[in-house]
Design an enzyme around this catalytic site. Structure first.
Site, PDB file in Angstrom:
ATOM      1  N   LYS A 177     -10.042   5.430   4.326  1.00  0.00           N
ATOM      2  CA  LYS A 177     -10.468   6.646   3.308  1.00  0.00           C
ATOM      3  C   LYS A 177      -9.379   6.689   2.131  1.00  0.00           C
ATOM      4  O   LYS A 177      -8.083   7.441   3.290  1.00  0.00           O
ATOM      5  CB  LYS A 177     -10.706   8.065   3.754  1.00  0.00           C
ATOM      6  N   THR A 208     -10.806  22.145   0.708  1.00  0.00           N
ATOM      7  CA  THR A 208     -11.005  20.006   1.773  1.00  0.00           C
ATOM      8  C   THR A 208     -11.356  20.148   2.948  1.00  0.00           C
ATOM      9  O   THR A 208     -11.016  18.921   3.389  1.00  0.00           O
ATOM     10  CB  THR A 208     -10.290  19.360   1.372  1.00  0.00           C
ATOM     11  N   GLY A 210     -12.927  20.146   6.231  1.00  0.00           N
ATOM     12  CA  GLY A 210     -14.045  19.073   6.522  1.00  0.00           C
ATOM     13  C   GLY A 210     -14.612  17.838   6.026  1.00  0.00           C
ATOM     14  O   GLY A 210     -15.963  17.506   6.295  1.00  0.00           O
ATOM     15  N   THR A 211     -13.462  17.991   4.637  1.00  0.00           N
ATOM     16  CA  THR A 211     -14.134  16.498   3.721  1.00  0.00           C
ATOM     17  C   THR A 211     -14.503  15.018   5.041  1.00  0.00           C
ATOM     18  O   THR A 211     -15.308  14.047   4.796  1.00  0.00           O
ATOM     19  CB  THR A 211     -13.364  15.682   3.190  1.00  0.00           C
ATOM     20  N   GLY A 212     -13.404  14.238   5.826  1.00  0.00           N
ATOM     21  CA  GLY A 212     -13.890  13.768   6.714  1.00  0.00           C
ATOM     22  C   GLY A 212     -15.062  13.328   8.042  1.00  0.00           C
ATOM     23  O   GLY A 212     -16.120  12.531   7.990  1.00  0.00           O
ATOM     24  N   CYS A 213     -15.143  14.273   8.132  1.00  0.00           N
ATOM     25  CA  CYS A 213     -16.264  15.133   8.831  1.00  0.00           C
ATOM     26  C   CYS A 213     -17.842  14.476   7.700  1.00  0.00           C
ATOM     27  O   CYS A 213     -18.279  14.306   9.415  1.00  0.00           O
ATOM     28  CB  CYS A 213     -16.101  16.532   9.617  1.00  0.00           C
TER      29      CYS A 213
HETATM   30  N1  ATP Z   1      -9.756  16.333  -3.930  1.00  0.00           N
HETATM   31  C1  ATP Z   1     -10.721  15.093  -3.446  1.00  0.00           C
HETATM   32  N2  ATP Z   1     -11.410  14.940  -4.398  1.00  0.00           N
HETATM   33  C2  ATP Z   1     -12.338  14.041  -4.352  1.00  0.00           C
HETATM   34  N3  ATP Z   1     -12.144  13.268  -3.290  1.00  0.00           N
HETATM   35  C3  ATP Z   1     -11.929  13.089  -2.174  1.00  0.00           C
HETATM   36  C4  ATP Z   1     -10.832  14.521  -2.340  1.00  0.00           C
HETATM   37  N4  ATP Z   1     -10.546  14.194  -0.998  1.00  0.00           N
HETATM   38  C5  ATP Z   1     -11.021  13.391  -0.323  1.00  0.00           C
HETATM   39  N5  ATP Z   1     -12.343  13.304  -0.666  1.00  0.00           N
HETATM   40  C6  ATP Z   1     -12.492  11.866  -0.371  1.00  0.00           C
HETATM   41  O1  ATP Z   1     -13.156  12.685   0.616  1.00  0.00           O
HETATM   42  C7  ATP Z   1     -13.618  12.305   1.995  1.00  0.00           C
HETATM   43  C8  ATP Z   1     -12.885  12.132   2.948  1.00  0.00           C
HETATM   44  O2  ATP Z   1     -11.501  11.475   3.074  1.00  0.00           O
HETATM   45  P1  ATP Z   1     -10.264  12.323   3.688  1.00  0.00           P
HETATM   46  O3  ATP Z   1      -9.423  11.161   3.254  1.00  0.00           O
HETATM   47  O4  ATP Z   1      -9.899  13.575   2.770  1.00  0.00           O
HETATM   48  O5  ATP Z   1     -10.448  11.839   5.228  1.00  0.00           O
HETATM   49  P2  ATP Z   1     -10.326  12.922   6.241  1.00  0.00           P
HETATM   50  O6  ATP Z   1      -8.655  13.274   5.978  1.00  0.00           O
HETATM   51  O7  ATP Z   1     -10.348  12.647   7.709  1.00  0.00           O
HETATM   52  O8  ATP Z   1     -10.945  14.416   6.080  1.00  0.00           O
HETATM   53  P3  ATP Z   1     -10.320  15.749   7.495  1.00  0.00           P
HETATM   54  O9  ATP Z   1      -8.998  16.620   7.243  1.00  0.00           O
HETATM   55  O10 ATP Z   1     -11.945  16.162   7.344  1.00  0.00           O
HETATM   56  O11 ATP Z   1     -10.008  15.013   9.044  1.00  0.00           O
HETATM   57  C9  ATP Z   1     -13.309  10.304   1.189  1.00  0.00           C
HETATM   58  O12 ATP Z   1     -14.721   9.806   0.816  1.00  0.00           O
HETATM   59  C10 ATP Z   1     -11.861  10.791  -0.026  1.00  0.00           C
HETATM   60  O13 ATP Z   1     -11.956   9.959  -0.951  1.00  0.00           O
HETATM   61  C1  HMH Z   2     -13.023  20.306  15.804  1.00  0.00           C
HETATM   62  C2  HMH Z   2     -12.695  19.100  14.814  1.00  0.00           C
HETATM   63  N1  HMH Z   2     -13.438  18.099  14.506  1.00  0.00           N
HETATM   64  C3  HMH Z   2     -12.388  17.412  13.108  1.00  0.00           C
HETATM   65  C4  HMH Z   2     -11.664  17.708  12.108  1.00  0.00           C
HETATM   66  C5  HMH Z   2     -11.081  17.360  11.036  1.00  0.00           C
HETATM   67  O1  HMH Z   2     -10.099  17.800  10.612  1.00  0.00           O
HETATM   68  C6  HMH Z   2     -11.287  19.260  12.817  1.00  0.00           C
HETATM   69  N2  HMH Z   2     -10.468  20.021  12.043  1.00  0.00           N
HETATM   70  N3  HMH Z   2     -11.882  20.022  13.864  1.00  0.00           N
END
Ligand code: ATP
Ligand code: HMH
Length: 268
Positions: A177, A208, A210-213
């Site tokens: 990502k 943003t 929760g994006t990754g989850c």
């Molecule tokens: N500002 C944004 N606009 C559009 N898409 C985004 C943005 N930020 C992240 N994404 C997308 O969101 C998805 C999650 O990516 P991200 O890199 O944010 O994950 P993460 O760091 O694991 O998230 P978290 O912080 O929740 O653990 C990916 O598809 C990424 O390209």
């Molecule tokens: C419990 C939990 N899982 C995953 C994430 C991802 O950043 C978070 N902030 N909290």
């Protein structure tokens, strides 16, 4: 006539009391995408829009018991893992997943958006050796790629090398990502043979959490519905992009993405 059950998806992850990430995000994404969400809680965090104020992991026995309860009776069409906290829990979960035929999405959660640790440094080796080889798809962000493989990504051009380094740890597919880069939100999916670039406009929205989850749960939900991996990831990317565009302020810090964005009416 009794209706048929929807596909069932299990998240194995930590609780976010603020409701934006972790188990809560996973279950909301699953509901939005039309599957039955179930949970194995690995850890409880005291968390809000400002950061993580505390974290407590559950005993491995409690994690195993929850997993057995769900899998032995209800059954699963896909599993997603998130925060696993410690080497002991990573090993316990990897051991359980080694026995499933369902597709597994591993989000190798390391730190929260605020930089709070959600995985002990001593657990990294177990993630590499035991957890990632069970994954159908692994979904690291750039910090997690660096911690797991040593590869640092500075721009889109580095994503193929990063994805190859993740693949070398054993998942069938790597989804790296690039959300933390500047410019478009670009992710790279590969199984070593096929390569898919996923590109979406960057939304200038700081909410943003929760994006990754959300992305990983959406991939699991789409796999449970029967899509193949590239189709499931494309559908999940579209869903998370909409959820980020609709992210809203909450508390004094970083608000959550909106899991229900597809149902909102204008102004609602
Ligand atoms: N500002 C944004 N606009 C559009 N898409 C985004 C943005 N930020 C992240 N994404 C997308 O969101 C998805 C999650 O990516 P991200 O890199 O944010 O994950 P993460 O760091 O694991 O998230 P978290 O912080 O929740 O653990 C990916 O598809 C990424 O390209
Ligand atoms: C419990 C939990 N899982 C995953 C994430 C991802 O950043 C978070 N902030 N909290």
């Amino acid at each position: 006539m009794t209706r048929q059950a929807p596909p069932r998806v299990l998240t194995v992850a930590g609780s976010d009391s603020g409701g934006g990430a972790g188990i809560q995000a996973d279950l909301k994404a699953m509901l939005a995408l039309g599957v039955h969400g179930m949970s194995v809680v690995t850890a409880v965090t005291a968390q809000n829009s400002l950061g993580v104020q505390g974290a407590w992991e559950l005993p491995a026995e409690a994690v195993r018991a929850q997993y057995r309860s769900v899998v032995d009776d209800i059954g699963v069409q896909a599993v997603k893992t998130g925060m696993l906290a410690s080497a002991g829990l990573v090993e316990a979960v990897a051991d359980l997943l080694a026995g499933t035929d369902a597709p597994v999405v591993v989000d190798p959660v390391g730190v929260s958006k605020h930089g709070d640790s959600l995985l002990a440094a001593s657990a990294l080796e177990a993630v590499r050796r035991e957890l990632l080889p069970t994954a159908t798809v692994a979904t690291p962000n750039l910090d997690e790629v660096a911690r797991l493989t040593g590869v640092r990504v500075e721009s889109e051009d580095d994503l193929p090398r990063a994805a190859d380094a993740v693949l070398a740890l054993g998942p069938r597919w790597a989804l790296v990502k690039g959300g933390h880069l500047a410019g478009d939100a670009v992710d790279l999916l590969t199984d070593g043979a096929a390569t898919h670039w996923l590109r979406a406009p960057r939304h200038d929205n700081r909410h943003t959490h929760g994006t990754g989850c959300t992305l990983a749960s959406a991939v699991a939900a789409e796999l449970a519905k029967g899509l193949d991996v590239p189709e499931a990831v494309a559908a999940a990317k579209a869903y998370v992009t909409g959820a980020i565009a609709a992210g809203f302020p909450l508390g004094g810090g970083i608000g959550p993405v909106d899991h229900a964005w597809q149902r909102r009416r204008p102004g609602g």
